[in-house]
Design a protein around this motif. Structure first.
Motif, PDB file in Angstrom:
ATOM      1  N   ASP A 253      10.450   7.478  -7.118  1.00 42.94           N
ATOM      2  CA  ASP A 253      10.049   8.862  -7.327  1.00 42.94           C
ATOM      3  C   ASP A 253      10.063   9.629  -6.005  1.00 42.94           C
ATOM      4  O   ASP A 253      10.552  10.762  -5.935  1.00 42.94           O
ATOM      5  CB  ASP A 253       8.661   8.904  -7.967  1.00 42.94           C
ATOM      6  CG  ASP A 253       8.434  10.140  -8.804  1.00 42.94           C
ATOM      7  OD1 ASP A 253       9.408  10.692  -9.352  1.00 42.94           O
ATOM      8  OD2 ASP A 253       7.263  10.564  -8.907  1.00 42.94           O
ATOM      9  N   VAL A 254       9.530   9.018  -4.956  1.00 40.16           N
ATOM     10  CA  VAL A 254       9.569   9.641  -3.625  1.00 40.16           C
ATOM     11  C   VAL A 254      11.016   9.885  -3.208  1.00 40.16           C
ATOM     12  O   VAL A 254      11.376  10.984  -2.764  1.00 40.16           O
ATOM     13  CB  VAL A 254       8.847   8.763  -2.574  1.00 40.16           C
ATOM     14  CG1 VAL A 254       9.125   9.256  -1.166  1.00 40.16           C
ATOM     15  CG2 VAL A 254       7.356   8.733  -2.837  1.00 40.16           C
ATOM     16  N   GLU A 255      11.853   8.874  -3.349  1.00 36.49           N
ATOM     17  CA  GLU A 255      13.270   8.986  -2.964  1.00 36.49           C
ATOM     18  C   GLU A 255      13.958  10.124  -3.716  1.00 36.49           C
ATOM     19  O   GLU A 255      14.709  10.907  -3.132  1.00 36.49           O
ATOM     20  CB  GLU A 255      13.975   7.657  -3.236  1.00 36.49           C
ATOM     21  CG  GLU A 255      15.417   7.626  -2.805  1.00 36.49           C
ATOM     22  CD  GLU A 255      15.609   7.614  -1.308  1.00 36.49           C
ATOM     23  OE1 GLU A 255      16.683   8.053  -0.848  1.00 36.49           O
ATOM     24  OE2 GLU A 255      14.692   7.182  -0.588  1.00 36.49           O
ATOM     25  N   LYS A 256      13.689  10.251  -5.004  1.00 37.31           N
ATOM     26  CA  LYS A 256      14.286  11.311  -5.823  1.00 37.31           C
ATOM     27  C   LYS A 256      13.857  12.692  -5.305  1.00 37.31           C
ATOM     28  O   LYS A 256      14.681  13.593  -5.142  1.00 37.31           O
ATOM     29  CB  LYS A 256      13.876  11.131  -7.282  1.00 37.31           C
ATOM     30  CG  LYS A 256      14.408  12.199  -8.218  1.00 37.31           C
ATOM     31  CD  LYS A 256      13.926  11.975  -9.627  1.00 37.31           C
ATOM     32  CE  LYS A 256      12.467  12.390  -9.710  1.00 37.31           C
ATOM     33  NZ  LYS A 256      11.896  12.377 -11.044  1.00 37.31           N
ATOM     34  N   HIS A 257      12.566  12.867  -5.021  1.00 39.91           N
ATOM     35  CA  HIS A 257      12.062  14.154  -4.554  1.00 39.91           C
ATOM     36  C   HIS A 257      12.583  14.485  -3.146  1.00 39.91           C
ATOM     37  O   HIS A 257      12.940  15.634  -2.867  1.00 39.91           O
ATOM     38  CB  HIS A 257      10.537  14.175  -4.574  1.00 39.91           C
ATOM     39  CG  HIS A 257       9.975  14.322  -5.947  1.00 39.91           C
ATOM     40  ND1 HIS A 257       9.761  13.252  -6.761  1.00 39.91           N
ATOM     41  CD2 HIS A 257       9.610  15.411  -6.649  1.00 39.91           C
ATOM     42  CE1 HIS A 257       9.280  13.670  -7.911  1.00 39.91           C
ATOM     43  NE2 HIS A 257       9.170  14.976  -7.864  1.00 39.91           N
ATOM     44  N   VAL A 258      12.639  13.506  -2.279  1.00 37.69           N
ATOM     45  CA  VAL A 258      13.149  13.742  -0.919  1.00 37.69           C
ATOM     46  C   VAL A 258      14.629  14.105  -0.976  1.00 37.69           C
ATOM     47  O   VAL A 258      15.073  15.018  -0.272  1.00 37.69           O
ATOM     48  CB  VAL A 258      12.891  12.519  -0.015  1.00 37.69           C
ATOM     49  CG1 VAL A 258      13.652  12.648   1.304  1.00 37.69           C
ATOM     50  CG2 VAL A 258      11.401  12.353   0.245  1.00 37.69           C
ATOM     51  N   ALA A 259      15.405  13.434  -1.806  1.00 37.88           N
ATOM     52  CA  ALA A 259      16.832  13.756  -1.941  1.00 37.88           C
ATOM     53  C   ALA A 259      17.017  15.202  -2.394  1.00 37.88           C
ATOM     54  O   ALA A 259      17.902  15.911  -1.893  1.00 37.88           O
ATOM     55  CB  ALA A 259      17.503  12.790  -2.913  1.00 37.88           C
ATOM     56  N   GLU A 260      16.176  15.651  -3.311  1.00 40.92           N
ATOM     57  CA  GLU A 260      16.256  17.035  -3.784  1.00 40.92           C
ATOM     58  C   GLU A 260      15.894  18.016  -2.666  1.00 40.92           C
ATOM     59  O   GLU A 260      16.539  19.049  -2.492  1.00 40.92           O
ATOM     60  CB  GLU A 260      15.343  17.236  -5.002  1.00 40.92           C
ATOM     61  CG  GLU A 260      15.328  18.650  -5.545  1.00 40.92           C
ATOM     62  CD  GLU A 260      16.666  19.117  -6.117  1.00 40.92           C
ATOM     63  OE1 GLU A 260      16.783  20.320  -6.394  1.00 40.92           O
ATOM     64  OE2 GLU A 260      17.585  18.291  -6.285  1.00 40.92           O
ATOM     65  N   LEU A 261      14.856  17.698  -1.886  1.00 42.82           N
ATOM     66  CA  LEU A 261      14.487  18.564  -0.759  1.00 42.82           C
ATOM     67  C   LEU A 261      15.604  18.645   0.266  1.00 42.82           C
ATOM     68  O   LEU A 261      15.886  19.720   0.806  1.00 42.82           O
ATOM     69  CB  LEU A 261      13.205  18.059  -0.101  1.00 42.82           C
ATOM     70  CG  LEU A 261      11.915  18.270  -0.886  1.00 42.82           C
ATOM     71  CD1 LEU A 261      10.765  17.586  -0.176  1.00 42.82           C
ATOM     72  CD2 LEU A 261      11.628  19.748  -1.066  1.00 42.82           C
ATOM     73  N   ILE A 262      16.238  17.527   0.548  1.00 45.28           N
ATOM     74  CA  ILE A 262      17.351  17.518   1.513  1.00 45.28           C
ATOM     75  C   ILE A 262      18.503  18.360   0.980  1.00 45.28           C
ATOM     76  O   ILE A 262      19.106  19.145   1.715  1.00 45.28           O
ATOM     77  CB  ILE A 262      17.798  16.072   1.815  1.00 45.28           C
ATOM     78  CG1 ILE A 262      16.705  15.357   2.620  1.00 45.28           C
ATOM     79  CG2 ILE A 262      19.135  16.051   2.550  1.00 45.28           C
ATOM     80  CD1 ILE A 262      16.924  13.867   2.789  1.00 45.28           C
ATOM     81  N   ARG A 263      18.797  18.223  -0.315  1.00 43.96           N
ATOM     82  CA  ARG A 263      19.873  19.028  -0.914  1.00 43.96           C
ATOM     83  C   ARG A 263      19.567  20.516  -0.795  1.00 43.96           C
ATOM     84  O   ARG A 263      20.421  21.311  -0.382  1.00 43.96           O
ATOM     85  CB  ARG A 263      20.058  18.636  -2.382  1.00 43.96           C
ATOM     86  CG  ARG A 263      21.235  19.351  -3.063  1.00 43.96           C
ATOM     87  CD  ARG A 263      21.267  19.066  -4.556  1.00 43.96           C
ATOM     88  NE  ARG A 263      20.154  19.683  -5.263  1.00 43.96           N
ATOM     89  CZ  ARG A 263      20.053  20.988  -5.545  1.00 43.96           C
ATOM     90  NH1 ARG A 263      20.990  21.835  -5.159  1.00 43.96           N
ATOM     91  NH2 ARG A 263      19.011  21.460  -6.209  1.00 43.96           N
TER      92      ARG A 263
END
Length: 115
Positions: free
Chosen positions: A88-98
């Motif tokens: 879940d953390v990885e998914k949210h961080v990937a979205e923030l980076i995008r």
């Protein structure tokens, strides 16, 4: 915040059933690690060893070694919950980076994410 989290009360000593123990939680460690050096599943228990690297000066210049900082032990269901939280953390961080990169701000600090 979930309904379960809202209903949890930090204890007045002695502890309350289903509460969070303030006394027992006070000494809980914060663990920083750089790598998972070993893991095993044995007798229904997931066992994971965490290590951190350490920088030092040696007679020939800068060097590093590693130190075990924690031995995690958990049941299979707890390991699934940990895996879900990390995914879940990885998914949210990937979205923030995008979003940050789309805004042409590469390298800008990412905002805080709170579960």
């Amino acid at each position: 915040m979930s309904d379960r989290e809202k209903s949890r009360i930090v204890e007045a000593i002695p502890s309350r059933n289903e509460g969070v123990s303030a006394l027992a939680s006070a000494a809980a460690p914060f663990v920083y690690f750089d790598l998972v050096s070993a893991w095993v599943f044995r007798d229904g228990v997931v066992k994971i060893t965490l290590e951190a690297d350490r920088q030092m000066m040696t007679p020939t210049g800068p060097g590093q070694d590693f130190a075990v900082v924690a031995h995690l032990r958990m049941g299979l269901e707890a390991s699934r919950q940990l895996l879900h939280a990390l995914q879940d953390v990885e998914k949210h961080v990937a979205e923030l980076i995008r979003l940050r990169d789309e805004a042409a701000m590469p390298g800008a600090p990412l905002p805080q994410i709170v579960n």
